[in-house]
Design an enzyme around this catalytic site. Structure first.
Site, PDB file in Angstrom:
ATOM      1  CD  GLU A 163      16.010  28.583 -34.348  1.00  0.00           C
ATOM      2  OE1 GLU A 163      14.636  27.531 -33.421  1.00  0.00           O
ATOM      3  OE2 GLU A 163      16.482  27.730 -34.900  1.00  0.00           O
ATOM      4  CG  ASP A 218      18.993  25.847 -33.359  1.00  0.00           C
ATOM      5  OD1 ASP A 218      19.157  26.578 -32.873  1.00  0.00           O
ATOM      6  OD2 ASP A 218      17.728  25.583 -32.946  1.00  0.00           O
ATOM      7  CG  ASP A 271      17.545  23.218 -38.203  1.00  0.00           C
ATOM      8  OD1 ASP A 271      16.939  24.502 -38.271  1.00  0.00           O
ATOM      9  OD2 ASP A 271      17.151  22.236 -36.928  1.00  0.00           O
ATOM     10  CD  GLU A 322      11.452  23.688 -39.120  1.00  0.00           C
ATOM     11  OE1 GLU A 322      10.841  25.375 -39.405  1.00  0.00           O
ATOM     12  OE2 GLU A 322      10.983  22.814 -40.665  1.00  0.00           O
ATOM     13  CE1 TYR A 364      20.279  22.700 -33.472  1.00  0.00           C
ATOM     14  CE2 TYR A 364      20.940  21.213 -35.428  1.00  0.00           C
ATOM     15  CZ  TYR A 364      19.587  22.043 -35.118  1.00  0.00           C
ATOM     16  OH  TYR A 364      18.276  22.836 -35.123  1.00  0.00           O
ATOM     17  NE  ARG A 372      15.576  19.671 -33.210  1.00  0.00           N
ATOM     18  CZ  ARG A 372      15.638  21.029 -31.880  1.00  0.00           C
ATOM     19  NH1 ARG A 372      16.588  21.296 -32.061  1.00  0.00           N
ATOM     20  NH2 ARG A 372      14.552  20.369 -31.096  1.00  0.00           N
ATOM     21  CG  HIS A 411      23.910  19.498 -38.839  1.00  0.00           C
ATOM     22  ND1 HIS A 411      24.106  20.699 -39.085  1.00  0.00           N
ATOM     23  CD2 HIS A 411      22.753  18.953 -39.208  1.00  0.00           C
ATOM     24  CE1 HIS A 411      22.513  21.475 -39.436  1.00  0.00           C
ATOM     25  NE2 HIS A 411      21.947  20.532 -39.224  1.00  0.00           N
TER      26      HIS A 411
END
Length: 801
Positions: free
Chosen positions: A9, A82, A84, A86, A304, A306, A350
């Protein structure tokens, strides 16, 4: 053999990953999403199963073209956005573009939970297919938020003012802030009293004095409601025979906290450093993507950021235990790895947030980090190290004292004093290291807020629980530093200052801070780790709430918007509904329910409510409420009107007299707060300029008015980017009344710098551009970066936040 293509990203990750994969890979950055719903229209075919109309983002056409071309020349493609939802959507759309362009190459999804050599090698060694269910969960959320935002916002434009937004989650967060404010206004304080006595063993008095608190009256919890009752109780204690009834010594264990999840990191950074959630996440993102800490290039320092999981890998826990043994001694390492139970409803996708290498201590890397990065890294590192240490153990001594008044019918009174001593430091050792760090480094170790928090954390968790009645004394009684030697049956004497009664009053519920609002959202099951920061920033950027110190206070605009939304959409702007919808999105990811079914069940009742609201919602636009105040210019009556920035006072003789001034809102503030621009002086008379608000928004006006009527456009805080100009972007209007932002030096040096979108004085966290802009379409707003190829966007109106 050709090279493999690796797509991530962020451009920052490209620099870090190049260190580890060598020349066998071509690395490209998508710079966020490459496809999205169109800005100019709904982009969802409701009648055709909520089919989304994705478009390549205009600024990403070149980026996507480069990725597809690189895929055409590669042997294999690894998509590593990433880890997740998104990121899964970004990977899905890139894979779709590669396939749609006829490129016949294997495409794999890989996950990098930490941007380190080990994390990259592990991710590349475990390629998998794109998780379509995870993509569908993201898609369902995106469509759901688009439906709510694009259906509700136009109603607010028509009934209140243009430019407003509503959102499935942001509006619920606003409701929490408004309802807390209403509760504060409605709160009626109640008087209560606490009674204390200074005592000492009768045999040694006044030596060995200590303080005890009244905790029992006739065996029940003491509750003293008035001054008269307090005086009577005080006199009873003064007449009573005071005898030690019980002395208990017991250990109290404080278990170490789990490593950070996103919400808790945001809460602690707010409490300790007064960081807004976005500032915390910006620093954490940089630590995850990689920073320069030596000559070897960028290094990812944390995993990570989030996540809602407290889980850590066995290898990371083992490395931490080894570090604890070497740093604090083998005696501080528990017999088995500490494992923590996750919160109910956590996705556990995660690991917890932890340092990528526990041996990189805060003091080792502090000089290479920015102050914000150092503070956040210090929090993450210390929390993780503490999580794999033994409990702290306190030796707690409690003394119960019977007060026996001479009268037979008098009430029996019980007093209590408690002292505690840290017997075994356990995990508090790592917190005390931070507290004892007096080097002055701005890494969180020497931060006064961090020290105060560490000191508070070091105290044993005793006394009142969060939901106990404040009118009743703590079960621990009076917590003191030490007790003299006492035994049951010992007589006690009252020594100066004697028996005292302290008057208190119950307090209203506190206003939310960003941290406490995030905690409330988490406890209610609203939002997810990737959305908390956006939620709390959106309600402020939309001018629905403002900060008073660290406290969130709803503006009058926010209260009006909340009133209309909760009155007409009680089943949508609702904590239970929003939490249930989060659960439904989780079920989509798990494959337990089809995403179209979730949307269909929501949209039927919602669309009916929208139609009712269009007809029934009352409008505040054009309303005029007379007041008893007079216009200082023409003595006409002042009326309350509703304008772009909320309520204001205006002369009733307008347009003959154009006098206006801010009107205080329900919280006592004059509308939305205007900035303090005390450094600005009038070019004509030299007097200070002051920010004022008129019919067309805020502006600067000379304080010498009406003698001097000089005005100036409101500065934005954004400097002109033209080299050597030295000007700033200010709000201007064209001859036809269209607003734009141009350079303040235009008349001086002819600078033609201009933006048709409102500048936001904050650098882009993705590419470092000096400022962001507010992009509007159909009244909804999104904060975006204008730099070519950068796709940073935040707080889209009514979407995701």
């Amino acid at each position: 053999m050709g090279k493999s293509l690796l797509v991530v990203e962020s451009p920052a990750k490209v620099r870090t990953i190049k260190r580890y994969v060598g020349g066998d890979y071509v690395i490209k950055a998508s710079v966020g999403h490459v496809k999205d719903l169109p800005v100019s229209k709904l982009g969802v075919d409701v009648k055709n199963g909520f089919e989304p109309e994705y478009q390549v983002i205009a600024r990403k056409k070149g980026v996507l073209r480069e990725i597809v071309q690189a895929a055409r020349e590669a042997d294999t493609v690894y998509l590593a956005p990433d880890p997740d939802r998104e990121g899964e959507a970004i990977a899905y759309h890139i894979a779709q573009a590669i396939d749609g362009d006829g490129v016949d190459v294997p495409v794999h999804r890989v996950l990098f939970h930490e941007i380190t050599r080990k994390g990259i090698e592990r991710g590349l060694a475990e390629p998998r297919r794109i998780d379509v269910r995870k993509f569908e969960a993201q898609q369902a959320r995106r469509i759901l938020d688009r439906l709510v935002g694009y259906e509700l916002s136009p109603i607010l434009w028509k009934k209140i003012q243009r430019g407003l937004s509503a959102g499935r989650v942001q509006s619920v967060a606003l409701r929490l802030v408004v309802e807390r404010e209403i509760a504060i206004r409605a709160f009626v304080p109640e008087e209560y009293w606490h009674v204390f006595a200074t005592l000492a063993p009768a045999a040694t008095a006044p030596a060995g004095a200590f303080r005890a608190q009244l905790v029992r009256i006739d065996g029940a919890k003491a509750r003293v409601a008035s001054g008269a009752e307090a005086d009577e109780t005080r006199r009873s204690i003064e007449r009573a025979r005071l005898v030690v009834a019980r002395v208990e010594e017991r250990p109290r264990r404080r278990n170490p906290p789990p490593p950070y999840v996103t919400s808790r990191l945001q809460q602690d950074a707010s409490a300790r450093f007064r960081f807004p959630a976005k500032r915390t996440m910006a620093a954490a993102q940089q630590l995850y993507e990689g920073v320069e800490i030596g000559d070897g290039g960028p290094t990812g320092l944390i995993t990570y950021m989030r996540t809602d999981s407290t889980r850590v890998s066995d290898s990371a826990a083992a490395a931490c235990r080894e570090f604890v043994a070497s740093r604090f001694g083998p005696s501080e390492v528990p017999d088995r790895q500490n494992v923590f139970r996750g919160r109910s409803g956590a996705q556990d996708a995660h690991e917890a947030i932890r340092p990528a290498d526990v041996n990189l201590t805060p003091e080792t890397v502090a000089r290479r980090l920015t102050p914000d990065q150092a503070k956040i890294y210090g929090l993450v590192w210390r929390r993780f190290v503490a999580s794999q240490m033994k409990p702290a153990v306190y030796a707690v001594t409690t003394a119960d004292i019977d007060a026996r008044p001479p009268e037979q019918d008098a009430k029996t009174l019980g007093l209590r004093a408690t002292c505690s001593r840290l017997a075994e430091r356990g995990w508090l050792a790592v917190q005390q290291e931070a507290e004892d760090d007096s080097t002055g480094r701005d890494d969180g170790g020497g931060d006064p807020g961090a020290q105060a928090a560490a000191q508070a954390q070091a105290r044993p968790q005793a006394g009142r629980g969060a939901k106990e009645d404040p009118r009743e004394p703590s079960d621990e009684g009076c917590e003191i530093a030490s007790l003299p030697p006492l035994a049951p049956g010992d007589e006690l004497a009252i020594v100066p200052p004697g028996v005292a009664a302290e008057q208190k009053f119950t307090q209203p519920p506190p206003r939310f801070t960003e941290g406490s609002l995030i905690r409330e959202l988490e406890e209610l099951g609203i939002g997810r780790p990737s959305t908390y920061a956006t939620i709390v920033s959106t309600i402020q950027e939309r001018r629905y709430a403002r900060k008073d110190g660290q406290k969130l206070v709803p503006t009058e605009l926010g209260e009006v918007v909340n009133d209309r939304l909760t009155r007409h959409f009680p089943d949508v702007i609702n904590t239970e509904f929003t939490a249930k919808m989060e659960g439904e999105l989780d079920r989509v990811e798990e494959g337990a329910v089809e995403w179209r079914k979730v949307l269909a069940e929501f949209y039927g009742p919602f669309s009916a409510a929208v139609e009712r609201a269009r007809k029934e919602m009352t409008s505040v636009r054009g309303e005029s409420t007379p007041t008893d105040q007079r216009c200082p210019l023409c003595a006409g009556g002042l009326v309350l009107r509703w304008g772009r920035a909320g309520r204001f006072l205006a002369c009733s003789t307008y347009p003959e007299c154009k006098y206006t001034r801010d009107a205080p809102d329900a919280s006592g503030a004059a509308g939305s707060p205007l900035p303090d621009l005390s450094g600005e002086v009038c070019d004509e008379c030299g007097l200070p300029m002051k920010a004022r608000r008129g019919r067309f928004g805020a502006f600067l006006a000379c304080t010498g008015y009406p003698k001097c009527k000089s005005t100036r456009p409101m500065p934005t805080g954004v400097a002109c980017t033209r080299e050597g100009c030295g000007g700033a972007l200010v709000e201007r209007r064209t001859g036809k009344g269209r607003t734009f932002w141009g350079c303040s030096n235009r008349a001086k040096n002819g600078c033609e710098s201009v933006s048709w979108r409102r500048p936001v004085p904050r650098p882009c966290p993705l590419c470092g551009a000096p400022y962001l802009v507010e992009a509007r379409s159909r009244g909804s707003a999104t904060i975006v970066c204008e730099r070519e190829g950068c796709d940073h966007r935040e707080a889209p109106a009514g979407e995701g936040g």
